[in-house]
Design an enzyme around this catalytic site. Structure first.
Site, mmCIF file in Angstrom:
data_model
loop_
_atom_site.group_PDB
_atom_site.id
_atom_site.type_symbol
_atom_site.label_atom_id
_atom_site.label_comp_id
_atom_site.label_asym_id
_atom_site.label_seq_id
_atom_site.Cartn_x
_atom_site.Cartn_y
_atom_site.Cartn_z
ATOM 1 N N GLN A 14 1.408 17.496 28.578
ATOM 2 C CA GLN A 14 0.544 16.340 28.303
ATOM 3 C C GLN A 14 -0.324 15.985 29.500
ATOM 4 O O GLN A 14 -1.545 15.846 29.380
ATOM 5 C CB GLN A 14 1.399 15.128 27.922
ATOM 6 C CG GLN A 14 2.138 15.262 26.619
ATOM 7 C CD GLN A 14 2.902 13.998 26.276
ATOM 8 O OE1 GLN A 14 2.486 13.230 25.424
ATOM 9 N NE2 GLN A 14 4.017 13.776 26.948
ATOM 10 N N VAL A 15 0.288 15.830 30.664
ATOM 11 C CA VAL A 15 -0.465 15.479 31.864
ATOM 12 C C VAL A 15 -1.238 16.680 32.380
ATOM 13 O O VAL A 15 -2.402 16.560 32.779
ATOM 14 C CB VAL A 15 0.479 14.917 32.947
ATOM 15 C CG1 VAL A 15 -0.272 14.664 34.246
ATOM 16 C CG2 VAL A 15 1.135 13.622 32.460
ATOM 17 N N ALA A 67 7.870 20.077 34.761
ATOM 18 C CA ALA A 67 9.153 19.395 34.942
ATOM 19 C C ALA A 67 10.054 19.686 33.754
ATOM 20 O O ALA A 67 9.588 20.102 32.691
ATOM 21 C CB ALA A 67 8.963 17.891 35.088
ATOM 22 N N TYR A 106 4.931 14.526 40.331
ATOM 23 C CA TYR A 106 5.147 13.387 39.442
ATOM 24 C C TYR A 106 6.635 13.101 39.286
ATOM 25 O O TYR A 106 7.435 14.006 39.052
ATOM 26 C CB TYR A 106 4.515 13.647 38.066
ATOM 27 C CG TYR A 106 3.027 13.845 38.176
ATOM 28 C CD1 TYR A 106 2.170 12.753 38.255
ATOM 29 C CD2 TYR A 106 2.488 15.120 38.273
ATOM 30 C CE1 TYR A 106 0.805 12.928 38.406
ATOM 31 C CE2 TYR A 106 1.124 15.312 38.422
ATOM 32 C CZ TYR A 106 0.292 14.207 38.491
ATOM 33 O OH TYR A 106 -1.064 14.394 38.654
ATOM 34 N N ASP A 109 10.123 6.374 36.360
ATOM 35 C CA ASP A 109 10.830 5.097 36.468
ATOM 36 C C ASP A 109 12.342 5.286 36.369
ATOM 37 O O ASP A 109 13.106 4.415 36.770
ATOM 38 C CB ASP A 109 10.368 4.160 35.354
ATOM 39 C CG ASP A 109 10.635 4.726 33.970
ATOM 40 O OD1 ASP A 109 11.564 4.249 33.296
ATOM 41 O OD2 ASP A 109 9.925 5.664 33.555
ATOM 42 N N TYR A 132 18.916 13.281 34.160
ATOM 43 C CA TYR A 132 17.485 13.515 34.334
ATOM 44 C C TYR A 132 16.946 12.715 35.523
ATOM 45 O O TYR A 132 16.263 13.260 36.401
ATOM 46 C CB TYR A 132 16.736 13.141 33.055
ATOM 47 C CG TYR A 132 15.250 13.018 33.232
ATOM 48 C CD1 TYR A 132 14.451 14.150 33.394
ATOM 49 C CD2 TYR A 132 14.634 11.763 33.243
ATOM 50 C CE1 TYR A 132 13.075 14.030 33.562
ATOM 51 C CE2 TYR A 132 13.269 11.643 33.411
ATOM 52 C CZ TYR A 132 12.490 12.774 33.571
ATOM 53 O OH TYR A 132 11.130 12.655 33.748
ATOM 54 N N LYS A 136 15.296 14.104 39.095
ATOM 55 C CA LYS A 136 13.950 13.733 39.537
ATOM 56 C C LYS A 136 13.999 13.060 40.910
ATOM 57 O O LYS A 136 13.129 13.299 41.763
ATOM 58 C CB LYS A 136 13.288 12.809 38.512
ATOM 59 C CG LYS A 136 12.962 13.483 37.196
ATOM 60 C CD LYS A 136 11.961 14.625 37.343
ATOM 61 C CE LYS A 136 10.572 14.120 37.681
ATOM 62 N NZ LYS A 136 9.586 15.245 37.772
#
Length: 306
Positions: A14-15, A67, A106, A109, A132, A136
């Site tokens: 998507q990004v 990712a 990237y 949150d 997850y 990250k």
């Protein structure tokens, strides 16, 4: 300064898809997916080969949009998630330090525990609730420990006109069902991939010229809502844009997180404070509603919701 050489990893997500567009005007853009090409490797699952690619290309910047993002599956695939989200970025960061490349990465949150109601700031204590989030955070930590030049952008609730995401799922269900139940006790800001890509391009351009801008930033749209509030706004916009929505507003019922048990716990507070990003790069982030409305228009005009 001559036009920079940029290496983009994860260009089909998507990004990543939006980054192709946003980064192209900045210089020479080399996009590598997991399969790679011409002896170059873009797979975070093979850190050694990935590092070799960085050494071969010697880019001015590496933008890592790849990712492992299967939040629930990560609970059973811990080794794979760590390899892609932690070990891969570590290898990238070490290679970037050796080549002098800026690494753009990237995060999420989910590095926070979701407590309280105040928006999280960059320096707040981290304490992930799920595997997850832990992987990250490990990726972030490895990048900082490598002492390479870097920009780490934490974002949340990402959506786009393509791919699998909450926005597209809700629009499909709203056209098929008479009633929907949506979680109403998790708070955050829906953030479009287009916005993330455009901000990345501006920040990267500035940081290549000014190393004092290196660091970690929160990158989301402004404002906050719940998944239920997000769904209500989204579906109303789609209906007004002419899409054949079946569900009525009063049939979109708010429910607690416990109504949809998941293997991985979700943070209740995903609000991120974007003031540091705005200050550093002279930005004013748009309200989350604006991005949702733009994507709805794009999907309806292209009949792309289905």
């Amino acid at each position: 300064m001559s036009a920079p050489r940029l290496l983009l990893l994860g260009p089909n997500g998507q990004v990543g898809w939006e980054l192709r567009r946003a980064l192209a005007p900045l210089g020479e853009l080399i996009a590598l997916d997991r399969d790679g090409r011409d002896g170059l490797h873009g797979d975070l699952g093979t850190p050694g080969k990935l590092a070799q690619t960085v050494h071969t290309l010697k880019p001015d910047a590496v933008v890592n949009a790849a990712a492992y993002t299967a939040v629930d599956r990560a609970e059973q695939e811990a080794d794979t998630a760590r390899q892609i989200n932690a070990h891969g970025p570590q290898a990238l960061a070490e290679a970037c330090r050796e080549t002098g490349s800026l690494l753009v990465h990237y995060s999420t949150d989910y590095v926070f525990d979701g407590s309280g109601t105040a928006p999280w700031r960059e320096g707040d204590p981290t304490d992930p609730l799920n595997l997850y989030g832990k992987t990250k955070l490990a990726g972030e930590t490895a990048i900082r420990a490598a002492s390479c030049r870097h920009l780490i952008f934490r974002t949340s609730w990402v959506y786009a006109a393509r791919g699998r995401n909450f926005l597209r799922t809700m629009l499909r269900l709203a056209a098929e069902r008479d009633a929907l139940q949506v979680v109403d006790d998790q708070h955050g800001a829906p953030t479009g991939a287009e916005l993330i890509a455009d901000v990345t391009a501006q920040a990267l351009h500035a940081t290549l010229r000014n190393s004092t801008l290196d660091g970690t930033y929160h990158l989301t749209a402004r404002g906050q809502t719940t998944w239920h509030g997000y769904a209500r706004h989204l579906i109303t916009e789609a209906r007004e844009a002419g899409y054949p929505i079946r569900v009525t507003d009063d049939a979109i019922t708010p429910v607690p997180s416990e109504a949809f048990p998941t293997p991985a716990a979700r943070p209740r507070n995903s609000r991120l404070d974007v003031s540091e990003l705005e200050r550093a790069f002279g930005l004013r982030m748009p309200p989350w509603e604006a991005g949702v409305e733009r994507v709805v228009s794009e999907l309806v005009e292209g009949d792309g919701i289905r």
